[in-house]
Design a protein around this motif. Structure first.
Motif, PDB file in Angstrom:
ATOM      1  N   VAL A   1       0.845  -1.190   0.000  1.00 49.82           N
ATOM      2  CA  VAL A   1       0.000   0.000   0.000  1.00 49.82           C
ATOM      3  C   VAL A   1       0.882   1.242   0.000  1.00 49.82           C
ATOM      4  O   VAL A   1       1.980   1.245   0.578  1.00 49.82           O
ATOM      5  CB  VAL A   1      -0.960   0.023   1.206  1.00 49.82           C
ATOM      6  N   VAL A   2       0.388   2.297  -0.648  1.00 52.03           N
ATOM      7  CA  VAL A   2       1.119   3.555  -0.767  1.00 52.03           C
ATOM      8  C   VAL A   2       0.158   4.696  -0.440  1.00 52.03           C
ATOM      9  O   VAL A   2      -0.842   4.882  -1.138  1.00 52.03           O
ATOM     10  CB  VAL A   2       1.687   3.751  -2.189  1.00 52.03           C
ATOM     11  N   ALA A   3       0.434   5.430   0.629  1.00 51.74           N
ATOM     12  CA  ALA A   3      -0.398   6.575   0.996  1.00 51.74           C
ATOM     13  C   ALA A   3       0.024   7.780   0.165  1.00 51.74           C
ATOM     14  O   ALA A   3       1.206   8.136   0.125  1.00 51.74           O
ATOM     15  CB  ALA A   3      -0.262   6.876   2.477  1.00 51.74           C
ATOM     16  N   LEU A   4      -0.946   8.402  -0.504  1.00 53.34           N
ATOM     17  CA  LEU A   4      -0.679   9.506  -1.421  1.00 53.34           C
ATOM     18  C   LEU A   4      -1.374  10.782  -0.967  1.00 53.34           C
ATOM     19  O   LEU A   4      -2.470  10.738  -0.390  1.00 53.34           O
ATOM     20  CB  LEU A   4      -1.172   9.154  -2.827  1.00 53.34           C
ATOM     21  N   GLU A   5      -0.738  11.900  -1.261  1.00 52.17           N
ATOM     22  CA  GLU A   5      -1.330  13.209  -1.004  1.00 52.17           C
ATOM     23  C   GLU A   5      -1.175  14.044  -2.274  1.00 52.17           C
ATOM     24  O   GLU A   5      -0.067  14.157  -2.814  1.00 52.17           O
ATOM     25  CB  GLU A   5      -0.632  13.880   0.172  1.00 52.17           C
ATOM     26  N   ILE A   6      -2.267  14.622  -2.749  1.00 51.70           N
ATOM     27  CA  ILE A   6      -2.253  15.344  -4.016  1.00 51.70           C
ATOM     28  C   ILE A   6      -1.401  16.616  -3.920  1.00 51.70           C
ATOM     29  O   ILE A   6      -1.531  17.397  -2.976  1.00 51.70           O
ATOM     30  CB  ILE A   6      -3.680  15.706  -4.455  1.00 51.70           C
ATOM     31  N   VAL A   7      -0.528  16.777  -4.913  1.00 47.84           N
ATOM     32  CA  VAL A   7       0.275  17.993  -5.047  1.00 47.84           C
ATOM     33  C   VAL A   7      -0.369  18.949  -6.043  1.00 47.84           C
ATOM     34  O   VAL A   7      -0.463  20.149  -5.814  1.00 47.84           O
ATOM     35  CB  VAL A   7       1.715  17.641  -5.490  1.00 47.84           C
ATOM     36  N   SER A   8      -0.821  18.418  -7.176  1.00 44.10           N
ATOM     37  CA  SER A   8      -1.474  19.230  -8.199  1.00 44.10           C
ATOM     38  C   SER A   8      -2.386  18.341  -9.027  1.00 44.10           C
ATOM     39  O   SER A   8      -2.232  17.113  -9.042  1.00 44.10           O
ATOM     40  CB  SER A   8      -0.440  19.917  -9.104  1.00 44.10           C
ATOM     41  N   VAL A   9      -3.333  18.976  -9.712  1.00 42.68           N
ATOM     42  CA  VAL A   9      -4.309  18.246 -10.528  1.00 42.68           C
ATOM     43  C   VAL A   9      -4.444  18.951 -11.873  1.00 42.68           C
ATOM     44  O   VAL A   9      -4.515  20.177 -11.939  1.00 42.68           O
ATOM     45  CB  VAL A   9      -5.690  18.177  -9.843  1.00 42.68           C
TER      46      VAL A   9
END
Length: 204
Positions: free
Chosen positions: A161-169
């Protein structure tokens, strides 16, 4: 569980126009064969990892932007794109899905690397919407356990599993392309099955 460790572009080519002597007729061109089948795109021959992105609804000011329940979907348009100074993934979010709405509203998601034994979950994760059904209930009915990791429901026997946090969209047609920071990751027991690839999926 054990933790994971953590281009060039082709330039334009000149176009060469074949010459012919003055007065010589152009060679006749054959009419296109409309019955010929269009060949599949070259990338369809590649076998890539099958991920599932786990998300939860937002709370507070952005609650109205998310779905009403937690979700997991199938994600194959996904790729690690940097190593230093931090690891980042590019993840394509299918517009208006519960998963996309949850992740865009919270800015977070947990990417799961599926195993070959999860192939039976592809119809649940990839062909049904959490707007309409409770996917977590359907997953349990298929005999798979769910545990919480990094604040999201995940498959107990995922490969990692890899926890991700959005930087840009960036809006990209029918998807949103999210550039995400890796904030945590975990590699689970490798003895429980090999990772699932698109080449392992049943052919339509």
């Amino acid at each position: 569980a054990r933790p994971a460790t953590g281009a060039g572009a082709l330039g334009p080519r000149p176009i060469r126009v074949p010459s012919r002597s003055a007065g010589s007729p152009a060679a006749p061109r054959a009419a296109p064969d409309s019955s010929a089948a269009e060949p599949p795109p070259p990338w369809s021959a590649l076998s890539v990892p099958v991920y599932s992105l786990a998300t939860v609804p937002a709370a507070g000011a952005t609650a109205g932007d998310s779905a009403q329940r937690a979700s997991m979907n199938i994600t194959t348009y996904c790729c690690p794109v940097t190593i230093q100074p931090s690891r980042r993934f590019a993840v394509a979010l299918y517009t208006h899905t519960a998963t996309a709405r949850n992740m865009l509203a919270t800015g977070r998601g947990v990417l799961q690397i599926l195993r070959k034994q999860h192939v039976d979950l592809v119809p649940v994760l990839g062909k049904q919407s959490a707007h309409d059904v409770d996917k977590l209930t359907l997953i349990r009915e298929e005999g798979h356990d769910i545990v919480e990791r990094f604040g999201a429901p995940t498959l107990a026997d995922a490969f990692g599993v890899v926890a991700l946090e959005i930087v840009s969209v960036e809006t990209a047609g029918d998807h949103h392309l999210a550039l995400c920071e890796v904030v945590a990751h975990q590699t689970l027991d490798a003895g429980e099955g090999e990772p699932l690839y698109t080449g392992d999926l049943p052919k339509p």
